[in-house]
Design an enzyme around this catalytic site. Structure first.
Site, PDB file in Angstrom:
ATOM      1  N   HIS A   1      77.114  28.887  13.377  1.00 31.74           N
ATOM      2  CA  HIS A   1      77.679  27.781  12.604  1.00 31.74           C
ATOM      3  C   HIS A   1      78.728  27.047  13.454  1.00 31.74           C
ATOM      4  O   HIS A   1      79.154  27.542  14.500  1.00 31.74           O
ATOM      5  CB  HIS A   1      78.281  28.307  11.305  1.00 31.74           C
ATOM      6  CG  HIS A   1      77.245  28.820  10.354  1.00 31.74           C
ATOM      7  ND1 HIS A   1      77.542  29.318   9.117  1.00 31.74           N
ATOM      8  CD2 HIS A   1      75.875  28.882  10.460  1.00 31.74           C
ATOM      9  CE1 HIS A   1      76.421  29.682   8.493  1.00 31.74           C
ATOM     10  NE2 HIS A   1      75.405  29.437   9.300  1.00 31.74           N
TER      11      HIS A   1
ATOM     12  N   GLU B   1      81.924  26.476  13.199  1.00 29.27           N
ATOM     13  CA  GLU B   1      83.211  27.137  13.474  1.00 29.27           C
ATOM     14  C   GLU B   1      83.071  28.128  14.631  1.00 29.27           C
ATOM     15  O   GLU B   1      83.985  28.295  15.440  1.00 29.27           O
ATOM     16  CB  GLU B   1      83.706  27.912  12.246  1.00 29.27           C
ATOM     17  CG  GLU B   1      83.866  27.111  10.979  1.00 29.27           C
ATOM     18  CD  GLU B   1      82.597  27.068  10.144  1.00 29.27           C
ATOM     19  OE1 GLU B   1      81.500  26.885  10.715  1.00 29.27           O
ATOM     20  OE2 GLU B   1      82.699  27.187   8.921  1.00 29.27           O
TER      21      GLU B   1
ATOM     22  N   CYS C   1      81.564  29.662   5.414  1.00 27.52           N
ATOM     23  CA  CYS C   1      80.798  30.594   4.579  1.00 27.52           C
ATOM     24  C   CYS C   1      81.483  31.950   4.524  1.00 27.52           C
ATOM     25  O   CYS C   1      82.272  32.307   5.399  1.00 27.52           O
ATOM     26  CB  CYS C   1      79.371  30.724   5.094  1.00 27.52           C
ATOM     27  SG  CYS C   1      79.270  31.433   6.731  1.00 27.52           S
TER      28      CYS C   1
ATOM     29  N   MET D   1      47.123  -5.718   2.618  1.00 28.02           N
ATOM     30  CA  MET D   1      46.143  -6.735   2.247  1.00 28.02           C
ATOM     31  C   MET D   1      45.184  -6.118   1.220  1.00 28.02           C
ATOM     32  O   MET D   1      45.130  -4.896   1.060  1.00 28.02           O
ATOM     33  CB  MET D   1      45.354  -7.211   3.484  1.00 28.02           C
ATOM     34  CG  MET D   1      46.226  -7.761   4.601  1.00 28.02           C
ATOM     35  SD  MET D   1      47.403  -9.006   4.043  1.00 28.02           S
ATOM     36  CE  MET D   1      46.302 -10.349   3.585  1.00 28.02           C
TER      37      MET D   1
ATOM     38  N   ASP E   1      45.219   4.499   6.012  1.00 32.22           N
ATOM     39  CA  ASP E   1      46.010   4.100   7.199  1.00 32.22           C
ATOM     40  C   ASP E   1      45.709   4.976   8.412  1.00 32.22           C
ATOM     41  O   ASP E   1      46.299   4.778   9.463  1.00 32.22           O
ATOM     42  CB  ASP E   1      47.515   4.206   6.896  1.00 32.22           C
ATOM     43  CG  ASP E   1      47.953   3.215   5.834  1.00 32.22           C
ATOM     44  OD1 ASP E   1      47.106   2.413   5.410  1.00 32.22           O
ATOM     45  OD2 ASP E   1      49.129   3.263   5.445  1.00 32.22           O
TER      46      ASP E   1
ATOM     47  N   SER F   1      44.848  15.930  -5.330  1.00 37.21           N
ATOM     48  CA  SER F   1      44.450  16.743  -6.490  1.00 37.21           C
ATOM     49  C   SER F   1      42.935  16.832  -6.651  1.00 37.21           C
ATOM     50  O   SER F   1      42.434  17.753  -7.276  1.00 37.21           O
ATOM     51  CB  SER F   1      45.081  16.181  -7.768  1.00 37.21           C
ATOM     52  OG  SER F   1      44.422  15.000  -8.161  1.00 37.21           O
TER      53      SER F   1
ATOM     54  N   GLY G   1      51.481   4.563  -1.188  1.00 34.97           N
ATOM     55  CA  GLY G   1      51.140   3.248  -1.714  1.00 34.97           C
ATOM     56  C   GLY G   1      51.759   2.978  -3.074  1.00 34.97           C
ATOM     57  O   GLY G   1      52.626   3.719  -3.554  1.00 34.97           O
TER      58      GLY G   1
HETATM   59  N1  LIG Z   1      53.582  -0.899   3.351  1.00 37.19           N
HETATM   60  C1  LIG Z   1      53.890   0.352   3.102  1.00 37.19           C
HETATM   61  O1  LIG Z   1      55.062   0.744   3.156  1.00 37.19           O
HETATM   62  C2  LIG Z   1      52.803   1.310   2.751  1.00 37.19           C
HETATM   63  C3  LIG Z   1      53.075   2.677   2.814  1.00 37.19           C
HETATM   64  C4  LIG Z   1      52.041   3.552   2.470  1.00 37.19           C
HETATM   65  C5  LIG Z   1      50.819   3.038   2.061  1.00 37.19           C
HETATM   66  N2  LIG Z   1      50.609   1.710   2.041  1.00 37.19           N
HETATM   67  C6  LIG Z   1      49.324   1.142   1.615  1.00 37.19           C
HETATM   68  O2  LIG Z   1      49.118   1.505   0.265  1.00 37.19           O
HETATM   69  C7  LIG Z   1      47.716   1.536   0.022  1.00 37.19           C
HETATM   70  C8  LIG Z   1      47.402   2.755  -0.810  1.00 37.19           C
HETATM   71  O3  LIG Z   1      48.084   2.640  -2.027  1.00 37.19           O
HETATM   72  P1  LIG Z   1      47.497   3.242  -3.358  1.00 37.19           P
HETATM   73  O4  LIG Z   1      48.403   2.783  -4.424  1.00 37.19           O
HETATM   74  O5  LIG Z   1      46.054   2.911  -3.431  1.00 37.19           O
HETATM   75  O6  LIG Z   1      47.583   4.811  -3.135  1.00 37.19           O
HETATM   76  P2  LIG Z   1      48.824   5.835  -3.099  1.00 37.19           P
HETATM   77  O7  LIG Z   1      49.867   5.417  -4.050  1.00 37.19           O
HETATM   78  O8  LIG Z   1      49.200   6.110  -1.687  1.00 37.19           O
HETATM   79  O9  LIG Z   1      48.079   7.142  -3.608  1.00 37.19           O
HETATM   80  C9  LIG Z   1      47.501   7.202  -4.873  1.00 37.19           C
HETATM   81  C10 LIG Z   1      47.379   8.666  -5.223  1.00 37.19           C
HETATM   82  O10 LIG Z   1      48.676   9.194  -5.460  1.00 37.19           O
HETATM   83  C11 LIG Z   1      48.635  10.172  -6.462  1.00 37.19           C
HETATM   84  N3  LIG Z   1      49.425   9.698  -7.578  1.00 37.19           N
HETATM   85  C12 LIG Z   1      49.786   8.441  -7.889  1.00 37.19           C
HETATM   86  N4  LIG Z   1      50.483   8.427  -9.033  1.00 37.19           N
HETATM   87  C13 LIG Z   1      50.579   9.704  -9.449  1.00 37.19           C
HETATM   88  C14 LIG Z   1      51.150  10.341 -10.580  1.00 37.19           C
HETATM   89  N5  LIG Z   1      51.787   9.667 -11.544  1.00 37.19           N
HETATM   90  N6  LIG Z   1      51.038  11.665 -10.692  1.00 37.19           N
HETATM   91  C15 LIG Z   1      50.383  12.361  -9.758  1.00 37.19           C
HETATM   92  N7  LIG Z   1      49.795  11.823  -8.668  1.00 37.19           N
HETATM   93  C16 LIG Z   1      49.894  10.505  -8.521  1.00 37.19           C
HETATM   94  C17 LIG Z   1      47.164  10.289  -6.878  1.00 37.19           C
HETATM   95  O11 LIG Z   1      46.596  11.338  -6.091  1.00 37.19           O
HETATM   96  P3  LIG Z   1      45.319  12.184  -6.561  1.00 37.19           P
HETATM   97  O12 LIG Z   1      44.180  11.266  -6.478  1.00 37.19           O
HETATM   98  O13 LIG Z   1      45.236  13.309  -5.602  1.00 37.19           O
HETATM   99  O14 LIG Z   1      45.595  12.668  -7.959  1.00 37.19           O
HETATM  100  C18 LIG Z   1      46.613   8.924  -6.491  1.00 37.19           C
HETATM  101  O15 LIG Z   1      45.237   8.912  -6.265  1.00 37.19           O
HETATM  102  C19 LIG Z   1      47.057   1.559   1.369  1.00 37.19           C
HETATM  103  O16 LIG Z   1      46.434   0.324   1.578  1.00 37.19           O
HETATM  104  C20 LIG Z   1      48.161   1.750   2.350  1.00 37.19           C
HETATM  105  O17 LIG Z   1      47.935   1.033   3.530  1.00 37.19           O
HETATM  106  C21 LIG Z   1      51.572   0.825   2.374  1.00 37.19           C
END
Ligand SMILES: NC(=O)c1ccc[n+]([C@@H]2O[C@H](COP(=O)([O-])OP(=O)(O)OC[C@H]3O[C@@H](n4cnc5c(N)ncnc54)[C@H](OP(=O)(O)O)[C@@H]3O)[C@@H](O)[C@H]2O)c1
Length: 371
Positions: free
Chosen positions: A50, A52, A75, A163, A200, A234, A298
């Site tokens: 740690h 210290e 600690c 997109m 991605d 899932s 996403g």
């Molecule tokens: N610009 C950015 O910062 C960024 C970052 C990441 C991704 N992206 C883009 O986002 C897009 C994907 O987005 P998306 O919305 O389609 O997918 P996502 O949000 O990445 O994933 C969707 C999955 O998340 C799980 N999920 C969502 N809500 C939930 C809930 N309430 N409880 C439990 N599980 C939940 C489910 O998994 P299960 O199917 O396993 O149940 C669902 O199929 C892609 O095009 C990617 O390029 C952009």
């Protein structure tokens, strides 16, 4: 020099451990005698000495009669290393200045008590706010059992994250992506989904070469810890052939049943629900000593985490471009029928990062002042 200056020095030292100490907190220490710093150190890695202990080792015999400054209560228990309170007592320091009491139930005032019982003067609370901010994720887990959740999104000015085709590389600039790498490197774990991993072709690793130049200089590639990659899947959509599995580092797949995937541990989320129950997932991650969880997913997962009040910090990088109305929204939150139901945040900071804007927000309910 004053107590304040020495404690600020100890806080600066503590920050040097920010890429390596998880699941332990960042701690720094300075030993002072006759207005001279005679010892200093910080906690580098769980299982290693740690702060210290490093500082006392440097001070040697001179520690007798000195004042020790520590950013977190020493600690008092035997963990992987012996109690620091005992080390301070044995070294003969006469005063200890502690920024804050450790909320870890294994310590929580006992270290301070032990020092006082040995006749050492202990002052508590100097720079408490800074010390609290330094380890806010560790403290949240200690207090609630849950990780500190940071949700990151890279968006256009019109709030779009990809997109319509799913293409999202790269909305933001290199500087913003380097900034993301820095956040990733500090996180205990990165949370994403099978959708984002596939769409991605994401590896979700920390890449030394992609960190800002100053960090590359200060930290060698081998000293940077890979956060655990936690992927929701899932419905067993991942095949094991995705790029994610080709990169080294721990992977935890959150699933509803056991199965085999390369280099991965399957964590079966036990709730009755067909999909992953997010609060249960966070509890599981807290039990596995995940202090800070960096989310890169996403709109669906982002929206769900926000809707369920599971986000501690929202970090949005806005690129100065518009993607138009066919592009994908930042968050999908279907149940907002009235303005009064809209999740509310407050601005914490706004900074230019390269050509982009980084906006950090905290939920409005969260009145904890941190920096
Ligand atoms: N610009 C950015 O910062 C960024 C970052 C990441 C991704 N992206 C883009 O986002 C897009 C994907 O987005 P998306 O919305 O389609 O997918 P996502 O949000 O990445 O994933 C969707 C999955 O998340 C799980 N999920 C969502 N809500 C939930 C809930 N309430 N409880 C439990 N599980 C939940 C489910 O998994 P299960 O199917 O396993 O149940 C669902 O199929 C892609 O095009 C990617 O390029 C952009």
């Amino acid at each position: 020099m004053s107590d304040l200056i020495y404690m600020q020095k100890a806080l600066m030292l503590a920050k040097q451990g920010r890429f390596t100490t998880s699941p332990n907190p960042n701690v720094g220490s300075v030993i002072v005698k006759d207005n001279q710093i005679i010892g200093e150190g910080y906690h580098q890695k769980a299982g290693e000495p740690h702060a210290e202990v490093h500082a006392l080792k440097m001070a040697g015999q001179e520690a007798k009669g000195a004042t020790a400054y520590v950013t977190l209560e020493p600690c008092s228990h035997f963990g992987r290393t012996p109690p620091c309170a005992d080390a301070l007592i044995d070294a003969g320091v006469k005063r200890v200045v502690v920024a804050m009491q450790d909320p870890n139930p294994a310590v929580s005032g006992k270290g301070i008590e032990r020092l006082r019982s040995a006749g050492i003067t202990v002052d508590v609370g100097l720079c408490k706010q800074e010390a609290e901010a330094l380890n806010r994720a560790f403290f949240k887990r200690m207090r609630t059992g849950l990780p500190y959740v940071q949700l990151k999104m890279a968006a256009s000015l019109d709030g779009k994250i990809a997109m319509a085709s799913g293409e999202s590389k790269w909305i933001t600039s290199t500087a913003a992506r380097q900034d993301v790498q820095t956040f990733r490197a500090q996180a205990s774990a990165i949370l994403s989904t099978h959708v984002t991993v596939k769409q991605d072709n994401a590896s979700l690793t920390v890449r030394h070469a992609d960190l800002p130049a100053a960090i590359q200089t200060d930290y060698t590639a081998s000293s940077i810890r890979q956060p655990v990659r936690v992927i929701i899947d899932s419905q067993n959509r991942l095949t094991g052939k995705e790029n994610l599995f080709k990169q080294s580092g721990e992977i935890w797949i959150i699933s509803k049943e056991e199965r085999e995937l390369p280099n991965s541990q399957i964590i079966v989320e036990p709730s009755e629900s067909e999909t992953i129950h997010l609060p249960t997932l966070l509890t599981l991650l807290g039990e596995k000593q995940i202090n800070s969880l960096w989310v890169e997913a996403g709109a669906h997962l982002a929206g769900s985490l926000i809707e369920q009040n599971l986000v501690d910090e929202l970090i949005i990088y806005y690129a100065p471009k518009l993607l138009g109305n066919n592009a994908l929204d930042m968050s999908i939150i279907p149940n907002i029928q009235k303005l009064a139901l809209a999740p509310q945040f407050k601005f914490k900071s706004i900074n230019m990062v390269g050509d982009d804007l980084r906006v950090v927000l905290t939920p409005k309910k969260d009145n904890v002042e941190d920096s």
